[in-house]
Design a protein around this motif. Structure first.
Motif, PDB file in Angstrom:
ATOM      1  N   ILE A 203      42.453  52.696  31.940  1.00  0.00           N
ATOM      2  CA  ILE A 203      41.388  52.905  30.942  1.00  0.00           C
ATOM      3  C   ILE A 203      41.400  51.715  30.004  1.00  0.00           C
ATOM      4  N   THR A 204      40.303  50.960  29.975  1.00  0.00           N
ATOM      5  CA  THR A 204      40.216  49.784  29.118  1.00  0.00           C
ATOM      6  C   THR A 204      39.406  50.112  27.870  1.00  0.00           C
ATOM      7  N   CYS A 205      40.016  49.897  26.715  1.00  0.00           N
ATOM      8  CA  CYS A 205      39.351  50.135  25.428  1.00  0.00           C
ATOM      9  C   CYS A 205      39.534  48.915  24.539  1.00  0.00           C
ATOM     10  N   THR A 206      39.245  47.739  25.063  1.00  0.00           N
ATOM     11  CA  THR A 206      39.434  46.507  24.304  1.00  0.00           C
ATOM     12  C   THR A 206      38.089  45.870  23.990  1.00  0.00           C
ATOM     13  N   SER A 207      38.141  44.838  23.174  1.00  0.00           N
ATOM     14  CA  SER A 207      36.931  44.091  22.828  1.00  0.00           C
ATOM     15  C   SER A 207      36.883  42.755  23.551  1.00  0.00           C
ATOM     16  N   ALA A 208      37.568  42.662  24.680  1.00  0.00           N
ATOM     17  CA  ALA A 208      37.650  41.400  25.406  1.00  0.00           C
ATOM     18  C   ALA A 208      36.264  40.907  25.816  1.00  0.00           C
ATOM     19  N   SER A 209      36.029  39.626  25.611  1.00  0.00           N
ATOM     20  CA  SER A 209      34.748  39.028  26.004  1.00  0.00           C
ATOM     21  C   SER A 209      34.853  38.292  27.337  1.00  0.00           C
ATOM     22  N   GLN A 210      36.092  38.167  27.864  1.00  0.00           N
ATOM     23  CA  GLN A 210      36.311  37.525  29.155  1.00  0.00           C
ATOM     24  C   GLN A 210      37.127  38.472  30.033  1.00  0.00           C
ATOM     25  N   PRO A 211      36.753  38.634  31.293  1.00  0.00           N
ATOM     26  CA  PRO A 211      37.436  39.599  32.161  1.00  0.00           C
ATOM     27  C   PRO A 211      38.877  39.200  32.482  1.00  0.00           C
ATOM     28  N   PHE A 212      39.756  40.200  32.541  1.00  0.00           N
ATOM     29  CA  PHE A 212      41.144  39.973  32.953  1.00  0.00           C
ATOM     30  C   PHE A 212      41.603  41.001  33.984  1.00  0.00           C
ATOM     31  N   ILE A 213      40.685  41.876  34.425  1.00  0.00           N
ATOM     32  CA  ILE A 213      40.977  42.818  35.502  1.00  0.00           C
ATOM     33  C   ILE A 213      40.344  42.264  36.775  1.00  0.00           C
ATOM     34  N   GLY A 214      41.173  41.733  37.645  1.00  0.00           N
ATOM     35  CA  GLY A 214      40.673  41.109  38.863  1.00  0.00           C
ATOM     36  C   GLY A 214      40.639  42.055  40.041  1.00  0.00           C
ATOM     37  N   PRO A 215      40.157  41.592  41.190  1.00  0.00           N
ATOM     38  CA  PRO A 215      39.993  42.461  42.361  1.00  0.00           C
ATOM     39  C   PRO A 215      41.304  43.003  42.914  1.00  0.00           C
ATOM     40  N   GLN A 216      42.432  42.332  42.634  1.00  0.00           N
ATOM     41  CA  GLN A 216      43.711  42.803  43.168  1.00  0.00           C
ATOM     42  C   GLN A 216      44.120  44.158  42.600  1.00  0.00           C
ATOM     43  N   PHE A 217      43.488  44.560  41.486  1.00  0.00           N
ATOM     44  CA  PHE A 217      43.830  45.847  40.882  1.00  0.00           C
ATOM     45  C   PHE A 217      42.945  46.991  41.381  1.00  0.00           C
ATOM     46  N   ILE A 218      41.973  46.670  42.181  1.00  0.00           N
ATOM     47  CA  ILE A 218      41.113  47.700  42.786  1.00  0.00           C
ATOM     48  C   ILE A 218      41.731  48.090  44.125  1.00  0.00           C
ATOM     49  N   GLN A 219      42.318  49.284  44.176  1.00  0.00           N
ATOM     50  CA  GLN A 219      43.044  49.711  45.362  1.00  0.00           C
ATOM     51  C   GLN A 219      42.704  51.159  45.702  1.00  0.00           C
ATOM     52  N   PRO A 220      42.880  51.577  46.969  1.00  0.00           N
ATOM     53  CA  PRO A 220      42.597  52.962  47.370  1.00  0.00           C
ATOM     54  C   PRO A 220      43.375  53.963  46.512  1.00  0.00           C
ATOM     55  N   GLY A 221      42.673  55.037  46.114  1.00  0.00           N
ATOM     56  CA  GLY A 221      43.307  56.070  45.309  1.00  0.00           C
ATOM     57  C   GLY A 221      43.423  55.743  43.846  1.00  0.00           C
ATOM     58  N   ARG A 222      42.862  54.620  43.415  1.00  0.00           N
ATOM     59  CA  ARG A 222      42.910  54.226  42.005  1.00  0.00           C
ATOM     60  C   ARG A 222      41.525  54.335  41.370  1.00  0.00           C
ATOM     61  N   MET A 223      41.550  54.522  40.038  1.00  0.00           N
ATOM     62  CA  MET A 223      40.306  54.532  39.267  1.00  0.00           C
ATOM     63  C   MET A 223      40.443  53.568  38.092  1.00  0.00           C
ATOM     64  N   VAL A 224      39.487  52.686  37.945  1.00  0.00           N
ATOM     65  CA  VAL A 224      39.405  51.784  36.795  1.00  0.00           C
ATOM     66  C   VAL A 224      38.245  52.247  35.933  1.00  0.00           C
ATOM     67  N   MET A 225      38.552  52.636  34.694  1.00  0.00           N
ATOM     68  CA  MET A 225      37.544  53.153  33.759  1.00  0.00           C
ATOM     69  C   MET A 225      37.344  52.128  32.645  1.00  0.00           C
ATOM     70  N   GLN A 226      36.137  51.599  32.550  1.00  0.00           N
ATOM     71  CA  GLN A 226      35.849  50.586  31.539  1.00  0.00           C
ATOM     72  C   GLN A 226      35.007  51.176  30.418  1.00  0.00           C
ATOM     73  N   THR A 227      35.617  51.274  29.223  1.00  0.00           N
ATOM     74  CA  THR A 227      34.870  51.681  28.038  1.00  0.00           C
ATOM     75  C   THR A 227      34.725  50.520  27.059  1.00  0.00           C
ATOM     76  N   GLY A 228      35.447  49.429  27.319  1.00  0.00           N
ATOM     77  CA  GLY A 228      35.347  48.257  26.466  1.00  0.00           C
ATOM     78  C   GLY A 228      34.186  47.361  26.875  1.00  0.00           C
ATOM     79  N   TYR A 229      34.304  46.077  26.591  1.00  0.00           N
ATOM     80  CA  TYR A 229      33.170  45.176  26.752  1.00  0.00           C
ATOM     81  C   TYR A 229      33.144  44.471  28.107  1.00  0.00           C
ATOM     82  N   HIS A 230      33.985  43.474  28.302  1.00  0.00           N
ATOM     83  CA  HIS A 230      33.854  42.649  29.519  1.00  0.00           C
ATOM     84  C   HIS A 230      35.238  42.402  30.122  1.00  0.00           C
ATOM     85  N   GLU A 231      36.012  43.481  30.297  1.00  0.00           N
ATOM     86  CA  GLU A 231      37.376  43.330  30.805  1.00  0.00           C
ATOM     87  C   GLU A 231      37.442  43.161  32.320  1.00  0.00           C
TER      88      GLU A 231
END
Length: 331
Positions: A203-231
């Motif tokens: 769960i991302t709740c930051t004010s980042a203006s540049q992404p730091f979550i890359g494709p290597q973190f997208i994996q089967p059985g995982r969920m990435v929830m973005q509530t911040g800006y451009h992580e």
């Protein structure tokens, strides 16, 4: 003579405005009303402040059913303010939906954080490919605090919640305010170490203006929830098996959220959206256990109006708030 009920931030909280379960119930009911055409959210508008980069947004919505409210959230964003007041200051004005009579004016910054966390709870319950066990929460601001409270209320069975923030002292303060939690927490000082943990939900709740979550973190059985800006990077979103959103509207042409930036760059098409909140609540859409899921939370102000309406109704029942007289010249 009629009156408008004014509610302060502390009164809103005392009336249950920050209650995660009540907010969750309000969000679910509003989603059902939206599907039936009994709740709507026109496009927002804004004016610039004289201060650098400052803007004030007007976000209107109508919610029928038991809420019976139409209103506008008026939010000043003050990124360069040096006066000791919050960078974002929100007020919500409510009228009855059936006859337009003014009802209430309230400080509503905490309502926004609470409804955002409630939307995340809904997505986590219904769109997660597997029941969440270990959460990684990024951020320590208002949104992160609301999400930590939501997780404690809605997911007490979690095994662990790991937390990271760029400023460690802010993370310490958030966890101190949270008090006793139903599961162990781990404070992580390095973002690289945090992302390397064995989490199933991010769960991302930051004010980042540049992404730091890359494709290597997208994996089967995982969920990435973005509530911040451009992580989250475009490559990460593209890799997700299922893309889920709270909603899709005209804001796709202006929002700074990662998904909508990707859309405007012609690297994402709307048809790739697998589900929105109505699909989850009304149609029972669910991800498969082997899916990788990316959830983008834009933040629908129709939920702010629903929560504010419930608080205003409770204020009337308890006779809380300051009555501001309204005078009308009758013919």
């Amino acid at each position: 003579m009629s009156a408008l009920r004014y509610l302060t931030q502390s009164q809103v909280a005392a009336l249950g405005g920050n209650d995660p379960q009540l907010a969750f119930d309000n969000v679910v009911e509003t989603v059902k009303l939206m599907r039936k055409g009994e709740a709507s959210m026109p496009a927002e508008t804004h004016v610039n402040l004289a201060a650098p980069q400052g803007k004030v947004y007007a976000l209107p919505a109508r919610v029928g059913g038991g809420f019976n409210a139409t209103g506008v959230k008026w939010t000043a964003h003050r990124p360069q303010a040096q006066d000791g007041y919050p960078m974002a200051m929100a007020m919500t004005l409510l009228n009855r939906a059936d006859n337009g009579l003014p009802v209430a004016l309230m400080q509503s910054g905490s309502l926004t954080a609470t409804r955002t966390a409630a939307v995340s709870a809904l997505a986590l319950k219904y769109a997660s490919p597997v029941p969440p066990r270990r959460i990684l929460l990024l951020g320590a601001g208002v949104q992160a605090c609301a999400h930590l409270k939501m997780l404690a209320a809605q997911f007490p069975e979690l095994e662990q919640v790991d937390c990271w923030n760029r400023t460690p002292s802010h993370l310490d303060a958030m966890l101190d305010r949270a008090g006793s939690l139903p599961w162990p927490t781990q404070k992580l000082t390095s973002i690289e170490h945090a992302l390397a943990q064995p989490w199933d939900t991010l769960i991302t709740c930051t004010s980042a203006s540049q992404p730091f979550i890359g494709p290597q973190f997208i994996q089967p059985g995982r969920m990435v929830m973005q509530t911040g800006y451009h992580e989250v990077s475009f490559e990460a979103i593209a890799r997700a098996d299922k893309v889920v959103v709270d909603g899709w509207g005209d804001y796709c042409n202006t929002s700074a959220k990662s998904l909508f930036q990707m859309y405007r760059a012609d690297e994402f098409v709307k048809d790739r959206v697998a589900a929105d909140l109505a699909d989850l609540v009304v149609d029972n859409w669910r991800a498969s256990p082997t899916d990788s899921v990316y959830f983008s939370s834009f933040g629908l102000n129709v939920f702010d109006i629903a929560l504010a309406a419930r608080v205003a109704q409770e204020a009337e029942r308890q006779d809380v708030g300051t009555a501001l007289p309204l005078e009308f010249a009758l013919p």
